[in-house]
Design a protein around this motif. Structure first.
Motif, PDB file in Angstrom:
ATOM      1  N   LYS A   1      -2.932  12.683  -5.386  1.00 49.99           N
ATOM      2  CA  LYS A   1      -2.567  13.297  -4.108  1.00 49.99           C
ATOM      3  C   LYS A   1      -1.842  12.283  -3.228  1.00 49.99           C
ATOM      4  O   LYS A   1      -2.219  12.027  -2.093  1.00 49.99           O
ATOM      5  N   PHE A   2      -0.791  11.729  -3.786  1.00 51.94           N
ATOM      6  CA  PHE A   2      -0.068  10.666  -3.091  1.00 51.94           C
ATOM      7  C   PHE A   2       0.572  11.155  -1.804  1.00 51.94           C
ATOM      8  O   PHE A   2       0.697  10.395  -0.851  1.00 51.94           O
ATOM      9  N   ASP A   3       0.968  12.428  -1.747  1.00 54.18           N
ATOM     10  CA  ASP A   3       1.563  12.956  -0.538  1.00 54.18           C
ATOM     11  C   ASP A   3       0.565  12.945   0.622  1.00 54.18           C
ATOM     12  O   ASP A   3       0.926  12.661   1.764  1.00 54.18           O
ATOM     13  N   VAL A   4      -0.705  13.173   0.333  1.00 54.16           N
ATOM     14  CA  VAL A   4      -1.747  13.140   1.362  1.00 54.16           C
ATOM     15  C   VAL A   4      -1.956  11.705   1.840  1.00 54.16           C
ATOM     16  O   VAL A   4      -2.067  11.450   3.045  1.00 54.16           O
ATOM     17  N   VAL A   5      -1.994  10.766   0.910  1.00 52.09           N
ATOM     18  CA  VAL A   5      -2.152   9.354   1.272  1.00 52.09           C
ATOM     19  C   VAL A   5      -0.990   8.911   2.147  1.00 52.09           C
ATOM     20  O   VAL A   5      -1.187   8.270   3.186  1.00 52.09           O
ATOM     21  N   ARG A   6       0.225   9.267   1.759  1.00 50.47           N
ATOM     22  CA  ARG A   6       1.403   8.887   2.558  1.00 50.47           C
ATOM     23  C   ARG A   6       1.348   9.519   3.947  1.00 50.47           C
ATOM     24  O   ARG A   6       1.613   8.859   4.953  1.00 50.47           O
ATOM     25  N   GLU A   7       0.995  10.786   4.026  1.00 48.22           N
ATOM     26  CA  GLU A   7       0.922  11.482   5.313  1.00 48.22           C
ATOM     27  C   GLU A   7      -0.038  10.776   6.270  1.00 48.22           C
ATOM     28  O   GLU A   7       0.303  10.489   7.421  1.00 48.22           O
ATOM     29  N   TYR A   8      -1.243  10.478   5.795  1.00 45.05           N
ATOM     30  CA  TYR A   8      -2.232   9.852   6.673  1.00 45.05           C
ATOM     31  C   TYR A   8      -1.909   8.390   6.969  1.00 45.05           C
ATOM     32  O   TYR A   8      -2.215   7.895   8.063  1.00 45.05           O
ATOM     33  N   THR A   9      -1.274   7.714   6.043  1.00 47.85           N
ATOM     34  CA  THR A   9      -0.844   6.344   6.318  1.00 47.85           C
ATOM     35  C   THR A   9       0.218   6.349   7.414  1.00 47.85           C
ATOM     36  O   THR A   9       0.181   5.523   8.333  1.00 47.85           O
ATOM     37  N   ARG A  10       1.143   7.279   7.344  1.00 44.87           N
ATOM     38  CA  ARG A  10       2.182   7.383   8.388  1.00 44.87           C
ATOM     39  C   ARG A  10       1.574   7.730   9.740  1.00 44.87           C
ATOM     40  O   ARG A  10       1.992   7.198  10.769  1.00 44.87           O
TER      41      ARG A  10
ATOM     42  N   VAL B   1       6.526   3.997  -5.020  1.00 46.84           N
ATOM     43  CA  VAL B   1       5.893   3.541  -3.778  1.00 46.84           C
ATOM     44  C   VAL B   1       5.276   4.743  -3.073  1.00 46.84           C
ATOM     45  O   VAL B   1       5.942   5.747  -2.852  1.00 46.84           O
ATOM     46  N   ILE B   2       4.009   4.622  -2.749  1.00 43.36           N
ATOM     47  CA  ILE B   2       3.291   5.701  -2.083  1.00 43.36           C
ATOM     48  C   ILE B   2       3.315   5.514  -0.570  1.00 43.36           C
ATOM     49  O   ILE B   2       3.611   6.437   0.171  1.00 43.36           O
ATOM     50  N   ALA B   3       2.988   4.312  -0.109  1.00 44.58           N
ATOM     51  CA  ALA B   3       2.925   4.050   1.324  1.00 44.58           C
ATOM     52  C   ALA B   3       3.012   2.562   1.587  1.00 44.58           C
ATOM     53  O   ALA B   3       2.690   1.753   0.731  1.00 44.58           O
ATOM     54  N   GLY B   4       3.444   2.215   2.790  1.00 49.56           N
ATOM     55  CA  GLY B   4       3.540   0.820   3.197  1.00 49.56           C
ATOM     56  C   GLY B   4       2.849   0.589   4.524  1.00 49.56           C
ATOM     57  O   GLY B   4       2.718   1.504   5.335  1.00 49.56           O
ATOM     58  N   ARG B   5       2.401  -0.653   4.729  1.00 48.44           N
ATOM     59  CA  ARG B   5       1.750  -1.049   5.985  1.00 48.44           C
ATOM     60  C   ARG B   5       2.037  -2.516   6.268  1.00 48.44           C
ATOM     61  O   ARG B   5       2.317  -3.282   5.361  1.00 48.44           O
TER      62      ARG B   5
ATOM     63  N   PRO C   1      -0.200  -5.304   7.292  1.00 43.73           N
ATOM     64  CA  PRO C   1      -1.631  -5.556   7.443  1.00 43.73           C
ATOM     65  C   PRO C   1      -1.988  -6.767   8.289  1.00 43.73           C
ATOM     66  O   PRO C   1      -3.139  -6.946   8.638  1.00 43.73           O
ATOM     67  N   GLY C   2      -1.013  -7.598   8.629  1.00 43.77           N
ATOM     68  CA  GLY C   2      -1.320  -8.840   9.332  1.00 43.77           C
ATOM     69  C   GLY C   2      -1.531  -8.660  10.815  1.00 43.77           C
ATOM     70  O   GLY C   2      -1.333  -7.601  11.381  1.00 43.77           O
ATOM     71  N   ALA C   3      -1.946  -9.705  11.452  1.00 41.24           N
ATOM     72  CA  ALA C   3      -2.078  -9.748  12.906  1.00 41.24           C
ATOM     73  C   ALA C   3      -1.083 -10.770  13.419  1.00 41.24           C
ATOM     74  O   ALA C   3      -0.980 -11.864  12.899  1.00 41.24           O
ATOM     75  N   GLY C   4      -0.322 -10.387  14.423  1.00 44.09           N
ATOM     76  CA  GLY C   4       0.644 -11.323  14.980  1.00 44.09           C
ATOM     77  C   GLY C   4       2.068 -10.998  14.608  1.00 44.09           C
ATOM     78  O   GLY C   4       2.998 -11.568  15.142  1.00 44.09           O
ATOM     79  N   GLY C   5       2.255 -10.087  13.717  1.00 37.12           N
ATOM     80  CA  GLY C   5       3.582  -9.575  13.426  1.00 37.12           C
ATOM     81  C   GLY C   5       4.447 -10.436  12.543  1.00 37.12           C
ATOM     82  O   GLY C   5       4.309 -11.650  12.466  1.00 37.12           O
ATOM     83  N   ARG C   6       5.303  -9.762  11.808  1.00 37.47           N
ATOM     84  CA  ARG C   6       6.346 -10.355  10.968  1.00 37.47           C
ATOM     85  C   ARG C   6       5.825 -11.290   9.877  1.00 37.47           C
ATOM     86  O   ARG C   6       6.551 -12.096   9.338  1.00 37.47           O
ATOM     87  N   ASP C   7       4.538 -11.184   9.561  1.00 34.63           N
ATOM     88  CA  ASP C   7       4.015 -12.122   8.573  1.00 34.63           C
ATOM     89  C   ASP C   7       3.728 -11.497   7.219  1.00 34.63           C
ATOM     90  O   ASP C   7       3.591 -12.212   6.233  1.00 34.63           O
ATOM     91  N   SER C   8       3.635 -10.154   7.146  1.00 32.02           N
ATOM     92  CA  SER C   8       3.358  -9.556   5.846  1.00 32.02           C
ATOM     93  C   SER C   8       3.655  -8.065   5.848  1.00 32.02           C
ATOM     94  O   SER C   8       3.619  -7.402   6.878  1.00 32.02           O
ATOM     95  N   VAL C   9       3.943  -7.565   4.663  1.00 30.43           N
ATOM     96  CA  VAL C   9       4.118  -6.136   4.418  1.00 30.43           C
ATOM     97  C   VAL C   9       3.438  -5.855   3.086  1.00 30.43           C
ATOM     98  O   VAL C   9       3.561  -6.639   2.146  1.00 30.43           O
ATOM     99  N   ALA C  10       2.712  -4.756   3.023  1.00 33.24           N
ATOM    100  CA  ALA C  10       2.038  -4.380   1.777  1.00 33.24           C
ATOM    101  C   ALA C  10       2.421  -2.956   1.415  1.00 33.24           C
ATOM    102  O   ALA C  10       2.613  -2.114   2.294  1.00 33.24           O
ATOM    103  N   PHE C  11       2.554  -2.716   0.109  1.00 37.05           N
ATOM    104  CA  PHE C  11       2.881  -1.381  -0.368  1.00 37.05           C
ATOM    105  C   PHE C  11       1.850  -0.931  -1.380  1.00 37.05           C
ATOM    106  O   PHE C  11       1.444  -1.711  -2.253  1.00 37.05           O
ATOM    107  N   LEU C  12       1.439   0.324  -1.277  1.00 38.48           N
ATOM    108  CA  LEU C  12       0.588   0.951  -2.266  1.00 38.48           C
ATOM    109  C   LEU C  12       1.514   1.648  -3.254  1.00 38.48           C
ATOM    110  O   LEU C  12       2.376   2.430  -2.852  1.00 38.48           O
ATOM    111  N   VAL C  13       1.361   1.319  -4.513  1.00 34.96           N
ATOM    112  CA  VAL C  13       2.244   1.886  -5.552  1.00 34.96           C
ATOM    113  C   VAL C  13       1.407   2.573  -6.625  1.00 34.96           C
ATOM    114  O   VAL C  13       0.224   2.296  -6.797  1.00 34.96           O
ATOM    115  N   GLU C  14       2.078   3.480  -7.328  1.00 30.11           N
ATOM    116  CA  GLU C  14       1.406   4.175  -8.441  1.00 30.11           C
ATOM    117  C   GLU C  14       1.007   3.208  -9.522  1.00 30.11           C
ATOM    118  O   GLU C  14       1.687   2.272  -9.812  1.00 30.11           O
TER     119      GLU C  14
END
Length: 74
Positions: free
Chosen positions: A4-13, A55-59, A61-74
């Motif tokens: 149910k990747f569409d549900v995960v993407r919807e709630y992540t957004r 790619v299902i969704a991205g976030r 996750p860091g604090a302070g900005g511009r330090d990381s990006v994470a993606f959930l993939v199949e």
């Protein structure tokens, strides 16, 4: 939520949108506040989600900005 990747993407957004709203309000009070998900990373996440297969969704996750990006993939 297997498959149910569409549900995960919807709630992540939705979570990202609420997070951005909170950051904007904090920035009004504390002008030096460094957003966890600045506009440049929002654009990057949106493009990757739309254009990179698996790619299902991205976030940001860091604090302070511009330090990381994470993606959930199949």
């Amino acid at each position: 939520l297997e498959g149910k990747f569409d549900v995960v993407r919807e709630y992540t957004r939705k979570a990202r949108a609420v997070h951005r709203e909170m950051q904007d309000e904090i920035a009004k009070i504390v002008p030096s506040f460094e957003k966890v998900e600045p506009e440049e990373l929002t654009k990057l996440i949106d493009r990757v989600e739309e254009n990179v297969e698996g790619v299902i969704a991205g976030r940001c996750p860091g604090a302070g900005g511009r330090d990381s990006v994470a993606f959930l993939v199949e």
